[in-house]
Write a protein that holds these residues in place. Structure first.
Motif, mmCIF file in Angstrom:
data_model
loop_
_atom_site.group_PDB
_atom_site.id
_atom_site.type_symbol
_atom_site.label_atom_id
_atom_site.label_comp_id
_atom_site.label_asym_id
_atom_site.label_seq_id
_atom_site.Cartn_x
_atom_site.Cartn_y
_atom_site.Cartn_z
ATOM 1 N N THR A 40 0.839 -1.135 -0.030
ATOM 2 C CA THR A 40 -0.063 0.041 -0.040
ATOM 3 C C THR A 40 1.131 1.140 0.005
ATOM 4 O O THR A 40 1.266 1.637 1.074
ATOM 5 C CB THR A 40 -0.740 0.153 1.052
ATOM 6 N N GLU A 55 -13.086 8.220 -9.020
ATOM 7 C CA GLU A 55 -13.236 6.690 -9.345
ATOM 8 C C GLU A 55 -12.086 6.112 -10.166
ATOM 9 O O GLU A 55 -11.538 5.254 -9.814
ATOM 10 C CB GLU A 55 -14.666 6.385 -9.805
ATOM 11 N N SER A 111 -8.743 3.614 -9.353
ATOM 12 C CA SER A 111 -8.541 2.515 -9.966
ATOM 13 C C SER A 111 -7.078 2.445 -10.145
ATOM 14 O O SER A 111 -6.478 1.101 -10.310
ATOM 15 C CB SER A 111 -9.242 2.418 -11.506
ATOM 16 N N ASP A 155 -3.629 2.170 -4.332
ATOM 17 C CA ASP A 155 -3.652 0.826 -3.633
ATOM 18 C C ASP A 155 -4.615 0.853 -2.503
ATOM 19 O O ASP A 155 -4.867 -0.187 -1.960
ATOM 20 C CB ASP A 155 -2.423 0.801 -3.012
ATOM 21 N N ARG A 204 -19.363 1.941 -2.484
ATOM 22 C CA ARG A 204 -19.461 1.114 -3.683
ATOM 23 C C ARG A 204 -18.761 1.498 -5.121
ATOM 24 O O ARG A 204 -18.073 0.641 -5.806
ATOM 25 C CB ARG A 204 -21.055 1.104 -4.226
ATOM 26 N N GLU A 224 -15.147 0.222 -4.369
ATOM 27 C CA GLU A 224 -15.108 -1.093 -4.590
ATOM 28 C C GLU A 224 -15.262 -1.205 -6.194
ATOM 29 O O GLU A 224 -14.522 -2.407 -6.717
ATOM 30 C CB GLU A 224 -16.434 -1.717 -3.926
ATOM 31 N N ARG A 225 -16.239 -0.728 -6.981
ATOM 32 C CA ARG A 225 -16.107 -1.053 -8.259
ATOM 33 C C ARG A 225 -14.845 -0.648 -8.866
ATOM 34 O O ARG A 225 -14.304 -1.251 -10.028
ATOM 35 C CB ARG A 225 -17.146 0.018 -9.118
ATOM 36 N N ALA A 226 -13.996 0.542 -8.392
ATOM 37 C CA ALA A 226 -12.883 0.686 -9.044
ATOM 38 C C ALA A 226 -11.720 -0.139 -8.419
ATOM 39 O O ALA A 226 -10.260 0.104 -8.667
ATOM 40 C CB ALA A 226 -12.367 2.188 -8.673
ATOM 41 N N ASN A 227 -11.961 -1.338 -7.758
ATOM 42 C CA ASN A 227 -11.060 -2.262 -7.112
ATOM 43 C C ASN A 227 -9.992 -1.377 -6.228
ATOM 44 O O ASN A 227 -8.870 -1.834 -6.424
ATOM 45 C CB ASN A 227 -10.486 -2.967 -8.025
ATOM 46 N N CYS A 228 -10.545 -0.327 -5.559
ATOM 47 C CA CYS A 228 -9.503 0.327 -4.504
ATOM 48 C C CYS A 228 -10.117 -0.014 -3.089
ATOM 49 O O CYS A 228 -11.160 0.319 -2.600
ATOM 50 C CB CYS A 228 -9.706 1.908 -4.848
ATOM 51 N N PRO A 229 -9.228 -0.624 -2.255
ATOM 52 C CA PRO A 229 -9.617 -1.079 -1.128
ATOM 53 C C PRO A 229 -9.754 0.302 -0.060
ATOM 54 O O PRO A 229 -9.064 1.147 -0.202
ATOM 55 C CB PRO A 229 -8.410 -1.981 -0.676
#
Length: 265
Positions: free
Chosen positions: A35, A168, A172, A175, A196, A199-204
């Motif tokens: 990260t 957003e 993406s 980290d 959401r 999450e859609r961007a795959n960003c924890p």
């Protein structure tokens, strides 16, 4: 060629508020070694995400952790003016992130060194009406990736998620994200939408900063229940601790505020 600048308007925070930022810094340090690019973002404007980004970067660098703050709020950045960033010779007209992403010169020439060893910054000096192409460019991703080679943390000050798609998109290529929520202002529905989007961007989601929240005992920091990777939320600022982002509507927030008005400073 890199320049050295001074941040002339870095206010000294009240002790308890500084401790809240310090606790956030410590918990960011608990994140995995992978990260490095940390997005600091909010749902809507005026929640304090630029304040959090600046002071988190400042404390991290002061503690000796090489860190850089990258201002990618390319539409409405106020960082340079608000914190009065000035060069040794008194100039304020630096080339910033939008200049670098649209220009053709080395990244090292865009990095500004500050009074703090290991604490560098790339402010945005020229707001752009439609920066989507710059943010979505390969050069933006490569810039952030390149910075991770020289700094332990790259803090990205991003535009709010509810306004445009820029935030957003930045998520993406980062980290993890710290979501700043203004207490008694941002509805639960909007916060859920922001989560959401990340999450859609795959960003924890690394954690949530509950801004401008004061505990019932008048302190600036209060630890909440488990959430996200850090297992806590961070609250500080002004107003009653009874105000929280869980109200469903602005009207409910206002009613709640009137009900507890006697508890506010």
């Amino acid at each position: 060629m890199s320049q050295t600048v001074h941040i002339n308007n870095m206010p000294e925070l009240p002790f308890a508020m500084e401790e809240a930022i310090n606790r956030l810094r410590i918990n960011v340090g608990f994140s995995s070694s992978d990260t490095k690019k940390v997005l600091v973002i909010s749902t809507v404007p005026d929640e304090g995400k630029s304040f959090i980004a600046m002071h988190l970067w400042y404390q991290m660098a002061k503690m000796g952790t090489p860190s850089i703050l990258v201002d990618l709020d390319l539409r409405k950045s106020i960082t340079s003016d608000k914190y009065d960033i000035v060069a040794d010779d008194g100039r304020k007209n630096f080339r910033g992130t939008s200049h670098y992403l649209s220009g053709d010169y080395p990244l090292k020439d865009a990095i500004l060194h500050t009074d703090i060893p290991g604490g560098d910054i790339i402010p945005n000096m020229n707001n752009v009406v439609n920066p989507a192409m710059l943010i979505e460019s390969r050069k933006c991703r490569e810039m952030l990736d390149s910075l991770t080679e020289s700094y332990r943390y790259v803090f990205v000050d991003a535009p709010p998620l509810d306004m445009v798609s820029d935030g957003e998109r930045l998520g993406s290529i980062c980290d993890g994200a710290i979501l700043v929520v203004r207490c008694a202002s941002t509805s639960k529905h909007l916060v859920r939408n922001s989560i959401r989007q990340l999450e859609r961007a795959n960003c924890p989601l690394l954690g949530i900063v509950l801004n401008r929240a004061e505990s019932s005992k008048g302190t600036y920091y209060r630890k909440y229940g488990r959430y996200g990777r850090y297992g806590s939320r961070y609250g500080y600022g002004y107003g009653s601790s009874d105000y929280y982002y869980g109200s469903n509507t602005a009207d409910e927030n206002e009613k709640h505020k009137k009900k507890h008005i006697g508890k506010s400073k």
